[in-house]
Design a protein around this motif. Structure first.
Motif, PDB file in Angstrom:
ATOM      1  N   ILE A 147       0.860  -1.191   0.000  1.00 40.99           N
ATOM      2  CA  ILE A 147       0.000   0.000   0.000  1.00 40.99           C
ATOM      3  C   ILE A 147       0.889   1.231   0.000  1.00 40.99           C
ATOM      4  N   HIS A 148       0.360   2.317  -0.578  1.00 35.08           N
ATOM      5  CA  HIS A 148       1.176   3.524  -0.723  1.00 35.08           C
ATOM      6  C   HIS A 148       0.368   4.756  -0.345  1.00 35.08           C
ATOM      7  N   GLU A 149       1.066   5.731   0.179  1.00 37.87           N
ATOM      8  CA  GLU A 149       0.453   6.977   0.649  1.00 37.87           C
ATOM      9  C   GLU A 149      -0.457   7.579  -0.412  1.00 37.87           C
ATOM     10  N   GLY A 150      -1.746   7.767  -0.048  1.00 39.88           N
ATOM     11  CA  GLY A 150      -2.712   8.429  -0.911  1.00 39.88           C
ATOM     12  C   GLY A 150      -3.210   7.615  -2.091  1.00 39.88           C
ATOM     13  N   GLN A 151      -2.762   6.367  -2.228  1.00 46.50           N
ATOM     14  CA  GLN A 151      -3.148   5.565  -3.396  1.00 46.50           C
ATOM     15  C   GLN A 151      -4.175   4.498  -3.026  1.00 46.50           C
ATOM     16  N   LEU A 152      -4.922   4.074  -4.036  1.00 45.30           N
ATOM     17  CA  LEU A 152      -5.938   3.044  -3.842  1.00 45.30           C
ATOM     18  C   LEU A 152      -5.312   1.702  -3.485  1.00 45.30           C
ATOM     19  N   MET A 153      -5.935   1.021  -2.547  1.00 46.96           N
ATOM     20  CA  MET A 153      -5.492  -0.317  -2.155  1.00 46.96           C
ATOM     21  C   MET A 153      -6.075  -1.342  -3.121  1.00 46.96           C
ATOM     22  N   ALA A 154      -5.411  -2.481  -3.247  1.00 46.31           N
ATOM     23  CA  ALA A 154      -5.882  -3.574  -4.096  1.00 46.31           C
ATOM     24  C   ALA A 154      -7.007  -4.338  -3.403  1.00 46.31           C
ATOM     25  N   LYS A 155      -7.799  -5.058  -4.192  1.00 45.87           N
ATOM     26  CA  LYS A 155      -8.907  -5.853  -3.667  1.00 45.87           C
ATOM     27  C   LYS A 155      -8.413  -6.938  -2.702  1.00 45.87           C
ATOM     28  N   THR A 156      -7.158  -7.283  -2.789  1.00 43.87           N
ATOM     29  CA  THR A 156      -6.537  -8.243  -1.864  1.00 43.87           C
ATOM     30  C   THR A 156      -6.775  -7.828  -0.412  1.00 43.87           C
ATOM     31  N   PHE A 157      -6.878  -6.533  -0.174  1.00 43.61           N
ATOM     32  CA  PHE A 157      -6.991  -6.004   1.189  1.00 43.61           C
ATOM     33  C   PHE A 157      -8.430  -5.661   1.565  1.00 43.61           C
ATOM     34  N   GLU A 158      -9.375  -5.993   0.680  1.00 42.97           N
ATOM     35  CA  GLU A 158     -10.797  -5.787   0.966  1.00 42.97           C
ATOM     36  C   GLU A 158     -11.302  -6.926   1.847  1.00 42.97           C
ATOM     37  N   CYS A 178     -18.761  -7.322   0.972  1.00 38.89           N
ATOM     38  CA  CYS A 178     -17.454  -7.236   0.317  1.00 38.89           C
ATOM     39  C   CYS A 178     -16.946  -8.651   0.030  1.00 38.89           C
ATOM     40  N   ASP A 179     -16.168  -8.791  -1.014  1.00 43.45           N
ATOM     41  CA  ASP A 179     -15.685 -10.128  -1.391  1.00 43.45           C
ATOM     42  C   ASP A 179     -14.195 -10.148  -1.733  1.00 43.45           C
ATOM     43  N   GLY A 180     -13.427  -9.414  -0.958  1.00 45.14           N
ATOM     44  CA  GLY A 180     -11.992  -9.341  -1.198  1.00 45.14           C
ATOM     45  C   GLY A 180     -11.221 -10.467  -0.532  1.00 45.14           C
ATOM     46  N   GLY A 181      -9.907 -10.361  -0.590  1.00 43.01           N
ATOM     47  CA  GLY A 181      -9.020 -11.375  -0.041  1.00 43.01           C
ATOM     48  C   GLY A 181      -8.787 -11.273   1.455  1.00 43.01           C
ATOM     49  N   ASN A 182      -9.166 -10.154   2.063  1.00 45.68           N
ATOM     50  CA  ASN A 182      -9.034  -9.908   3.494  1.00 45.68           C
ATOM     51  C   ASN A 182      -7.616 -10.183   4.020  1.00 45.68           C
ATOM     52  N   GLN A 183      -6.618  -9.817   3.244  1.00 47.94           N
ATOM     53  CA  GLN A 183      -5.226  -9.977   3.655  1.00 47.94           C
ATOM     54  C   GLN A 183      -4.707  -8.694   4.289  1.00 47.94           C
ATOM     55  N   SER A 184      -3.983  -8.825   5.375  1.00 46.48           N
ATOM     56  CA  SER A 184      -3.310  -7.655   5.947  1.00 46.48           C
ATOM     57  C   SER A 184      -2.118  -7.323   5.049  1.00 46.48           C
ATOM     58  N   PRO A 185      -1.837  -6.022   4.842  1.00 44.47           N
ATOM     59  CA  PRO A 185      -0.727  -5.638   3.965  1.00 44.47           C
ATOM     60  C   PRO A 185       0.633  -5.820   4.638  1.00 44.47           C
ATOM     61  N   GLY A 222      -9.352  -6.981   9.650  1.00 41.63           N
ATOM     62  CA  GLY A 222     -10.618  -6.942   8.925  1.00 41.63           C
ATOM     63  C   GLY A 222     -10.443  -5.937   7.810  1.00 41.63           C
ATOM     64  N   GLY A 223     -10.426  -6.411   6.588  1.00 42.28           N
ATOM     65  CA  GLY A 223     -10.108  -5.566   5.444  1.00 42.28           C
ATOM     66  C   GLY A 223     -11.045  -4.399   5.228  1.00 42.28           C
ATOM     67  N   VAL A 224     -10.672  -3.596   4.260  1.00 39.22           N
ATOM     68  CA  VAL A 224     -11.438  -2.396   3.915  1.00 39.22           C
ATOM     69  C   VAL A 224     -12.782  -2.808   3.321  1.00 39.22           C
ATOM     70  N   CYS A 225     -13.817  -2.054   3.601  1.00 34.39           N
ATOM     71  CA  CYS A 225     -15.151  -2.396   3.099  1.00 34.39           C
ATOM     72  C   CYS A 225     -16.072  -1.182   3.232  1.00 34.39           C
ATOM     73  N   PRO A 226     -15.725  -0.077   2.561  1.00 39.82           N
ATOM     74  CA  PRO A 226     -16.606   1.082   2.679  1.00 39.82           C
ATOM     75  C   PRO A 226     -17.942   0.810   1.993  1.00 39.82           C
ATOM     76  N   PRO A 227     -19.001   1.413   2.469  1.00 35.99           N
ATOM     77  CA  PRO A 227     -20.295   1.228   1.813  1.00 35.99           C
ATOM     78  C   PRO A 227     -20.246   1.677   0.349  1.00 35.99           C
ATOM     79  N   VAL A 228     -20.939   0.945  -0.512  1.00 34.63           N
ATOM     80  CA  VAL A 228     -21.027   1.308  -1.926  1.00 34.63           C
ATOM     81  C   VAL A 228     -21.617   2.711  -2.032  1.00 34.63           C
ATOM     82  N   GLY A 229     -20.978   3.549  -2.832  1.00 34.08           N
ATOM     83  CA  GLY A 229     -21.472   4.898  -3.063  1.00 34.08           C
ATOM     84  C   GLY A 229     -21.154   5.887  -1.961  1.00 34.08           C
ATOM     85  N   ASN A 230     -20.361   5.493  -0.972  1.00 33.12           N
ATOM     86  CA  ASN A 230     -20.044   6.372   0.150  1.00 33.12           C
ATOM     87  C   ASN A 230     -18.785   7.189  -0.095  1.00 33.12           C
ATOM     88  N   GLY A 231     -18.247   7.102  -1.290  1.00 32.50           N
ATOM     89  CA  GLY A 231     -17.069   7.889  -1.641  1.00 32.50           C
ATOM     90  C   GLY A 231     -15.770   7.250  -1.176  1.00 32.50           C
TER      91      GLY A 231
END
Length: 176
Positions: free
Chosen positions: A28-39, A45-52, A120-129
């Motif tokens: 993961i990188h400052e200010g950048q989008l995380m991969a679905k691996t970390f969702e 949500c249906d990501g990989g739920n891996q800690s970075p 517990g990986g990232v999982c913001p609500p759909v449409g919540n920005g």
């Protein structure tokens, strides 16, 4: 001219003697989008739920242990969302590999806002920005913080803020 030279010498001396705790990651990188691996995997949500993977350096003098937290201040809860809290990481440890959560041989993973210990990986609500995810490494003055694994993550945050010698934050983002 003499004052400019003196100021230059003092500034250089200060920069050579100052060091601050630093956190980096290969994943993961400052200010950048995380991969679905970390969702997260659940709650829609249906990501990989891996800690970075996380690395840290330049711990201040007196550091006897570290803690790691992952927090979403943008969660629509009024109090954010704790995704990971790990206490009692030995001062000799300076990185965790990807997927370390649940496999740590040293350190205590405490309850998150998902209701159980571990990442517990990232999982913001759909449409919540766009949400920010603050991965923080905390330098602590004692080897062990005596808190139970089922402690509230807010109490962990309060405890860390009250005693940390230093901390460093890496903020990645995610959106659904």
């Amino acid at each position: 001219m003499k004052y400019i030279y003196l100021l230059s010498v003092l500034t250089t001396a200060v920069s050579f003697n100052s060091q601050a705790l630093e956190i980096t990651s290969q994943d993961i990188h400052e200010g950048q989008l995380m991969a679905k691996t970390f969702e997260y995997s659940g709650m829609g949500c249906d990501g990989g739920n891996q800690s970075p993977q996380l690395s840290w350096s330049d711990a201040p003098k007196g550091t006897k242990s570290f803690a790691i937290t992952a927090f979403d201040p943008d969660a629509p809860t009024g109090s954010g969302w704790w995704h990971w809290t790990v206490l009692n990481i030995p001062a000799t440890t300076h990185n965790l590999p990807q997927g370390a959560s649940g496999k740590l041989t040293q350190g205590l993973e405490t309850r998150t806002d998902y209701g159980k210990p571990g990442f517990g990986g990232v999982c913001p609500p759909v449409g919540n920005g766009m949400h920010r995810y603050q991965f923080t490494v905390w330098a602590l003055p004692q080897e062990k913080i005596d808190l139970p694994a089922d402690i509230s993550p807010a109490v962990v945050g309060f405890t860390l803020n009250s005693m940390a010698i230093d901390k460093a934050i890496l903020t990645a983002t995610y959106v659904r």
